[in-house]
Scaffold this active site. Structure first.
Site, mmCIF file in Angstrom:
data_model
loop_
_atom_site.group_PDB
_atom_site.id
_atom_site.type_symbol
_atom_site.label_atom_id
_atom_site.label_comp_id
_atom_site.label_asym_id
_atom_site.label_seq_id
_atom_site.Cartn_x
_atom_site.Cartn_y
_atom_site.Cartn_z
ATOM 1 C CB THR A 51 -6.753 -5.760 -23.396
ATOM 2 O OG1 THR A 51 -8.144 -5.787 -23.019
ATOM 3 C CG2 THR A 51 -6.352 -4.344 -23.792
ATOM 4 N N GLY A 52 -5.965 -8.812 -23.437
ATOM 5 C CA GLY A 52 -6.260 -10.120 -22.866
ATOM 6 C C GLY A 52 -6.320 -11.241 -23.878
ATOM 7 C CB ILE B 187 -13.469 -14.457 -25.118
ATOM 8 C CG1 ILE B 187 -14.333 -15.519 -24.426
ATOM 9 C CG2 ILE B 187 -14.376 -13.446 -25.813
ATOM 10 C CD1 ILE B 187 -15.251 -14.962 -23.349
ATOM 11 N N GLY B 188 -10.683 -13.510 -26.295
ATOM 12 C CA GLY B 188 -9.916 -12.471 -26.967
ATOM 13 C C GLY B 188 -9.367 -12.925 -28.300
ATOM 14 C CB SER C 249 -18.607 -11.710 -15.395
ATOM 15 O OG SER C 249 -19.185 -12.767 -14.642
ATOM 16 C CE1 TYR D 232 -13.615 -11.862 -14.202
ATOM 17 C CE2 TYR D 232 -15.742 -12.846 -13.672
ATOM 18 C CZ TYR D 232 -14.817 -12.438 -14.605
ATOM 19 O OH TYR D 232 -15.089 -12.576 -15.942
#
Length: 258
Positions: free
Chosen positions: A17-18, A25-26, A161, A170
């Site tokens: 995903t993403g 990064i994905g 994170s 986040y």
């Protein structure tokens, strides 16, 4: 969009995903897994990129698909708004229809808008938890309900994170993501699924200013920022048979971030 299935690779299907930008990064993880013999279903949501400072990347989905095909992977690119609670099931339906059963779930999606304790809105807080925490749970739940692979072959990996100062919704929602994913290591053990979380530290994917880059590099023992490839190599290992014994872990892969 999809390419033809190579039956030699069908037992190694990763849903990532993403994967919205070629430098993300994905996308780095997708390229690495494709090179290691995995077919790749990946999700993207360009409406998110349009809201962010970096903006949309023209033809990113087509470029990523081409890169993966050049590495021998059959692909399925799936547009997915993960704030919708029905999306995870639809994503798995599309991946299975085009590539076969998913055996590795790698979650790189996120909502990430900088704001702190005093200026975060309720709408932003709820959106972060819907995308980063709730969608993670729903994706894992869907994977667990559908998985029928060989004992020990299933993999769940989520990116996290620990940045919460000035980034409250986040960081808080990523903390929830950690707990949800690590619970899967025990709750899905009877299915033969491993679950781990990776904290990659600061990774240079185009969002870091020159001033911030200098500050961040000064706090990393290796003297450089992370790259998508750094994270991708660890994901590749965790998805391999050699990575089977690593389970239920929050892995710090950050070059010695202090």
């Amino acid at each position: 969009m999809a390419t033809m299935i190579d039956t030699r690779r069908r037992e190694k299907v990763a849903l990532i995903t993403g994967v919205g930008r070629t430098i993300g990064i994905g996308a780095g993880i997708a390229r690495q897994l494709a090179a290691s013999g995995w077919d790749i279903a990946f999700t993207y949501w360009h409406a998110y990129d349009e809201r962010m400072t970096w903006g949309p990347e023209p033809a990113a989905t087509e470029t990523i698909t081409k890169d993966l095909a050049e590495r021998g992977a059959a692909t399925a690119a799936i547009e997915a708004d993960l704030i919708d609670v029905e999306t995870p099931a639809r994503v798995f339906d599309a991946a299975e229809r085009q590539l076969g059963q998913v055996t590795a779930l790698v979650m790189c999606h996120c909502e990430s808008v900088d704001s702190g304790l005093l200026d975060t809105t309720v709408e932003s807080f709820d959106r972060h938890f819907a995308v980063n925490a709730r969608a993670t749970w729903l994706l894992i739940r869907e994977f667990g309900r559908r998985f029928q692979g060989a004992k020990g072959s299933g993999r769940i990996i989520a990116l996290t994170s620990d940045h919460t100062v000035g980034n409250l919704p986040y960081g808080a929602s990523k903390g929830a993501l950690d707990r949800i994913t690590l619970a899967a290591a025990s709750e899905l053990a009877h299915l033969g699924i491993n679950a781990n979380v990776i904290n990659p530290g600061p990774v240079d994917t185009g969002w870091i200013s020159d001033e911030l880059r200098e500050t961040l590099v000064g706090r990393i023992a290796r003297g450089r920022l992370g790259t998508p490839e750094d994270t991708a190599h660890l994901v590749d290992f965790l998805c391999s048979p050699q990575g089977e014994w690593i389970n239920g872990q929050l892995l710090m892969s950050n070059g010695g971030w202090a």
